[in-house]
Design a protein around this motif. Structure first.
Motif, mmCIF file in Angstrom:
data_model
loop_
_atom_site.group_PDB
_atom_site.id
_atom_site.type_symbol
_atom_site.label_atom_id
_atom_site.label_comp_id
_atom_site.label_asym_id
_atom_site.label_seq_id
_atom_site.Cartn_x
_atom_site.Cartn_y
_atom_site.Cartn_z
ATOM 1 N N LEU A 174 0.459 -0.675 0.202
ATOM 2 C CA LEU A 174 0.318 0.252 0.100
ATOM 3 C C LEU A 174 0.772 1.347 0.076
ATOM 4 N N LEU A 175 2.319 1.463 0.372
ATOM 5 C CA LEU A 175 2.676 2.229 1.177
ATOM 6 C C LEU A 175 3.385 2.619 -0.551
ATOM 7 N N GLY A 176 4.121 1.579 -1.660
ATOM 8 C CA GLY A 176 4.313 1.845 -2.144
ATOM 9 C C GLY A 176 3.715 2.180 -2.779
ATOM 10 N N ALA A 177 2.615 1.514 -3.403
ATOM 11 C CA ALA A 177 1.627 2.395 -4.542
ATOM 12 C C ALA A 177 1.129 3.770 -4.127
ATOM 13 N N ILE A 178 0.450 4.429 -2.843
ATOM 14 C CA ILE A 178 0.699 5.960 -2.629
ATOM 15 C C ILE A 178 1.497 6.418 -3.150
ATOM 16 N N VAL A 185 1.499 3.597 7.007
ATOM 17 C CA VAL A 185 0.773 3.595 5.696
ATOM 18 C C VAL A 185 -0.485 4.710 6.037
ATOM 19 N N ILE A 186 -1.299 4.665 7.359
ATOM 20 C CA ILE A 186 -2.000 5.310 7.814
ATOM 21 C C ILE A 186 -1.533 7.207 7.278
ATOM 22 N N LEU A 187 -0.418 7.007 7.634
ATOM 23 C CA LEU A 187 -0.299 8.480 7.576
ATOM 24 C C LEU A 187 0.233 9.380 5.967
ATOM 25 N N ALA A 188 0.656 8.202 5.529
ATOM 26 C CA ALA A 188 0.997 8.757 3.895
ATOM 27 C C ALA A 188 -0.695 8.679 2.928
ATOM 28 N N PHE A 189 -1.328 7.415 3.542
ATOM 29 C CA PHE A 189 -2.827 8.120 2.614
ATOM 30 C C PHE A 189 -3.670 9.129 3.343
ATOM 31 N N SER A 190 -3.350 9.421 4.756
ATOM 32 C CA SER A 190 -4.327 10.575 5.305
ATOM 33 C C SER A 190 -3.774 11.332 4.065
ATOM 34 N N ILE A 191 -2.187 12.241 3.655
ATOM 35 C CA ILE A 191 -2.472 13.224 2.987
ATOM 36 C C ILE A 191 -2.298 12.706 2.047
ATOM 37 N N LEU A 192 -1.802 11.949 1.098
ATOM 38 C CA LEU A 192 -1.581 11.973 -0.399
ATOM 39 C C LEU A 192 -2.357 10.976 -0.572
ATOM 40 N N GLY A 193 -3.457 11.001 -0.123
ATOM 41 C CA GLY A 193 -4.584 10.457 -1.455
ATOM 42 C C GLY A 193 -5.727 11.514 -1.279
ATOM 43 N N PRO A 194 -5.837 12.122 -0.606
ATOM 44 C CA PRO A 194 -6.438 13.636 -0.949
ATOM 45 C C PRO A 194 -5.556 14.575 -1.552
ATOM 46 N N VAL A 195 -4.288 14.402 -1.433
ATOM 47 C CA VAL A 195 -3.283 15.342 -2.802
ATOM 48 C C VAL A 195 -3.501 15.110 -3.763
ATOM 49 N N THR A 196 -3.851 13.939 -3.933
ATOM 50 C CA THR A 196 -3.505 12.971 -5.625
ATOM 51 C C THR A 196 -5.064 13.129 -5.986
ATOM 52 N N PHE A 197 -5.663 13.404 -5.298
ATOM 53 C CA PHE A 197 -7.174 13.523 -5.311
ATOM 54 C C PHE A 197 -7.265 14.743 -6.445
ATOM 55 N N LEU A 237 0.325 4.611 -13.510
ATOM 56 C CA LEU A 237 1.195 3.792 -13.639
ATOM 57 C C LEU A 237 2.715 4.426 -12.597
ATOM 58 N N GLY A 238 2.659 5.077 -11.983
ATOM 59 C CA GLY A 238 3.552 5.841 -10.372
ATOM 60 C C GLY A 238 3.357 4.656 -9.656
ATOM 61 N N ALA A 239 2.488 4.421 -9.220
ATOM 62 C CA ALA A 239 2.270 2.680 -8.723
ATOM 63 C C ALA A 239 2.203 1.125 -9.223
ATOM 64 N N VAL A 240 2.394 1.220 -10.185
ATOM 65 C CA VAL A 240 2.666 0.364 -10.861
ATOM 66 C C VAL A 240 4.395 0.397 -11.197
ATOM 67 N N LEU A 241 4.573 1.572 -10.943
ATOM 68 C CA LEU A 241 6.063 1.556 -11.822
ATOM 69 C C LEU A 241 6.954 1.579 -9.991
#
Lengths: 261, 354
Positions: B75-79, B215-227, B307-311
């Motif tokens: 999950l961390l790698g993907a986000i 994972v929580i830290l990354a998703f709580s910030i990077l999720g909204p940011v990517t969106f 693709l960034g997540a895949v790579l």
């Protein structure tokens, strides 16, 4: 000159920067249906004037009224005013069609309608055959025409907010003679169909042939203005542009013809 | 209209669909890859058990590996892969320059310096009294500040009304790299042994520290940011024309620039603070997408995210397996792949840059 909410008005605009006067108490009115051409030697303030009108630069004093208002939100102004800059730097490999489609960003029409407008706008500038070409591979003149089509497509449809104005900064600078003429004819046609057109040009004869009125700037101030016949006299051309000319009557059209001596 | 006018759109839709299938597949592979190989069926079974769909017997050890090691890491790698690629794409639009990348122009090292300051000062001031999640957020905040400062400096130095000069931008990146290198050097000098090890880790980049906290830290910030960034497609398209032109198209350029600088720096800062410097993802991914479907940001941004997540997950699988049982830091893997790619881009564009 009466300010109305159906015209584009520059009212006593001055721009001073670092003690230099770029624009000195300039007032201009562009009415729908008119082609107004701004002439002047290099550094006379033509591009500054255009930046003031488009709202990119706030005048130090004075104001600009677009259909009677100076405080349009940018997104609404974009529906009434299209601006063609002197040159554009676009280094990403869009197709020509995609570049012209960018002009439709402020509009709410659907994709199919946008595509139709893009095709029509490209035809206006003799650029339809470039539609699927990659923008970055075009010549300078072709790029200029593509941007012209982009700006045309931006204000293609009438806006319920008010009349539309087309601002062109040296639209012919990179064009061959045939496309110079085509561009000015196109501008004339847009005016005849109800837009107000303001053009910056260097070619006195193109200006005389296609404009309703000329505004000649020198050192930031209006040095002469009026119909082409009023503004282009031997004396004013000599005083402003420092060239020796003969002004004749155009043998075919009702406009002056400037001949270099 | 003919098919040629519709084809860019259908090509984009096709690409997004393909990526939407590829991403979960790679995620399953990533969860299954490691010293203990786990089959996709087993993983699906464990997930199904977890949500109560099934109640099959799975070896407890396998379940532990999947739940507390492999899933957080994947999950961390993907986000992180997503947000690095999206912020790279957004930065290239903002700079009007396809060579802009958070790593190359110094944003990552600025963020690393911020994070480094956080780690060293944190270890001196707080020891281990505060909760690790809180410390993580503090380090992320400093990485964000470092990222914002460097982006802003490079933007100011490198951008004129005609766009961003590649040469100036890269030179600004070199200058900032030197400065942050010196700063990190000073931190290395004053750091104790444990802190020194984590400092070295930031500079190489690794997903090895993944746990549910990060994972929580990354998703709580990077999720909204990517969106958030993905919604800027049309605006970035207009920005590519130039700032004046974008303004004439009705876009508030100043506020857009500010938002994009803040948000991309946030994405890079948080990524760096949880996984260190992982370079070139933001350069390579958007470039590949542009080759496939053109530069329209409305497709470029979401496609880059996937693709960034895949790579990055692929790079992570390589980093985990190539020197097994040891692990090669993922930053080294992405640099090994990305640096020659960057060279070839420079080679292609050398006439324009000079």
């Amino acid at each position: 000159m009466s300010v109305s909410n159906q015209s584009l008005n520059v009212l006593n605009a001055s721009v001073h920067i670092d003690g230099k006067t770029l624009l000195d108490d300039v007032s201009i009115q562009v009415n729908p249906g008119e082609v107004v051409t701004v002439l002047g030697p290099n550094g006379a303030g033509k591009s500054t004037l255009l930046k003031v009108i488009s709202g990119e630069r706030k005048p130090t004093t004075g104001e600009v009224l677009l259909n009677g208002r100076s405080d349009w939100p940018l997104s609404q102004q974009a529906l009434m005013m299209g601006v063609l800059p002197q040159s554009s730097s676009l280094s990403f490999p869009f197709t020509v069609e995609e570049v012209v489609l960018l002009g439709r960003i402020p509009c709410t029409s659907d994709h199919q309608e946008n595509l139709d407008i893009v095709s029509k706008a490209l035809k206006e500038v003799d650029g339809f055959h470039l539609k699927d070409r990659q923008y970055t591979t075009l010549s300078g003149g072709e790029k200029q025409r593509v941007h012209m089509a982009r700006v045309l497509s931006q204000i293609w449809t009438e806006s319920e907010l008010g009349k539309r104005y087309l601002l062109l900064d040296e639209p012919t600078s990179a064009l061959d003679p045939a496309h110079q003429q085509l561009t000015l004819k196109m501008a004339r046609k847009q005016a005849d169909q109800g837009m107000g057109v303001l053009v910056i040009l260097h070619d006195l004869n193109l200006a005389a042939r296609y404009s309703d009125r000329l505004v000649i700037l020198k050192e930031g101030a209006i040095a002469a203005q009026g119909t082409p016949a009023e503004a282009l006299t031997r004396e004013t051309v000599d005083a402003i542009f420092d060239i020796d000319v003969t002004i004749a009557e155009h043998p075919v059209y009702q406009c002056p013809l400037v001949i270099n001596n | 209209m003919t098919s040629s006018s519709k084809s860019p759109r259908s090509k984009s839709a096709l690409l997004l669909m393909a990526l939407a299938i590829l991403l979960p597949t790679i995620m399953l592979l990533s969860i299954g890859t490691g010293p203990v190989a786990i089959s996709p069926m087993e993983i699906l079974l464990i997930l199904a058990n977890k949500v109560g769909l099934t109640s099959s017997e799975v070896a407890i050890q396998t379940q532990l590996i999947v739940e507390s090691i492999r899933i957080p890491r994947t999950l961390l790698g993907a986000i992180i892969g997503s947000s690095l690629a999206v912020s790279g794409a957004a930065m290239q639009g903002l700079f009007r320059n396809p060579l802009a990348d958070p790593g190359i122009i110094g944003v990552s090292s600025g963020a690393a310096l911020g994070a480094g300051v956080g780690i060293v000062l944190g270890s001196i001031i707080f020891y281990e009294q505060t909760s690790p999640l809180l410390v993580n957020y503090g380090v992320s905040l400093l990485a964000f500040v470092g990222g914002v400062l460097t982006t802003w400096i490079v933007y100011k130095v490198g951008t004129t009304s005609n766009g961003t000069s590649v040469a100036t931008m890269l030179l600004a990146g070199v200058a900032i790299g030197a400065l942050t290198g010196a700063g990190l050097g000073i931190l290395t000098y004053i750091a104790d042994d444990t802190t020194l090890r984590s400092l070295t880790f930031w500079q190489m980049g690794s997903l090895g520290g993944a746990n549910w906290n990060s994972v929580i830290l990354a998703f709580s910030i990077l999720g909204p940011v990517t969106f958030f960034l993905c919604r800027y497609g049309q605006v970035l398209n207009a920005m590519l024309l130039g700032e004046s032109e974008a303004r004439h198209l009705g876009i508030n350029v100043q506020s857009t620039k500010l938002k994009l600088i803040l948000v991309t720096a946030l994405a890079v800062g948080v990524s760096v603070s949880v996984a260190g410097i992982i370079g070139f993802v933001g350069l390579v991914v958007p470039h590949l997408i542009r080759l496939m479907v053109g530069p329209d940001h409305r497709t470029l941004l979401p496609a880059s995210a996937m693709l960034g997540a895949v790579l990055l997950l692929t790079a992570d699988m390589i980093s985990r397996t190539i020197v097994a049982p040891a692990e090669l830091p993922i930053g080294i893997v992405t640099s090994l792949m990305g640096a020659p790619f960057f060279m070839s881009l420079l080679w292609q564009q050398r006439k324009r840059i000079a």
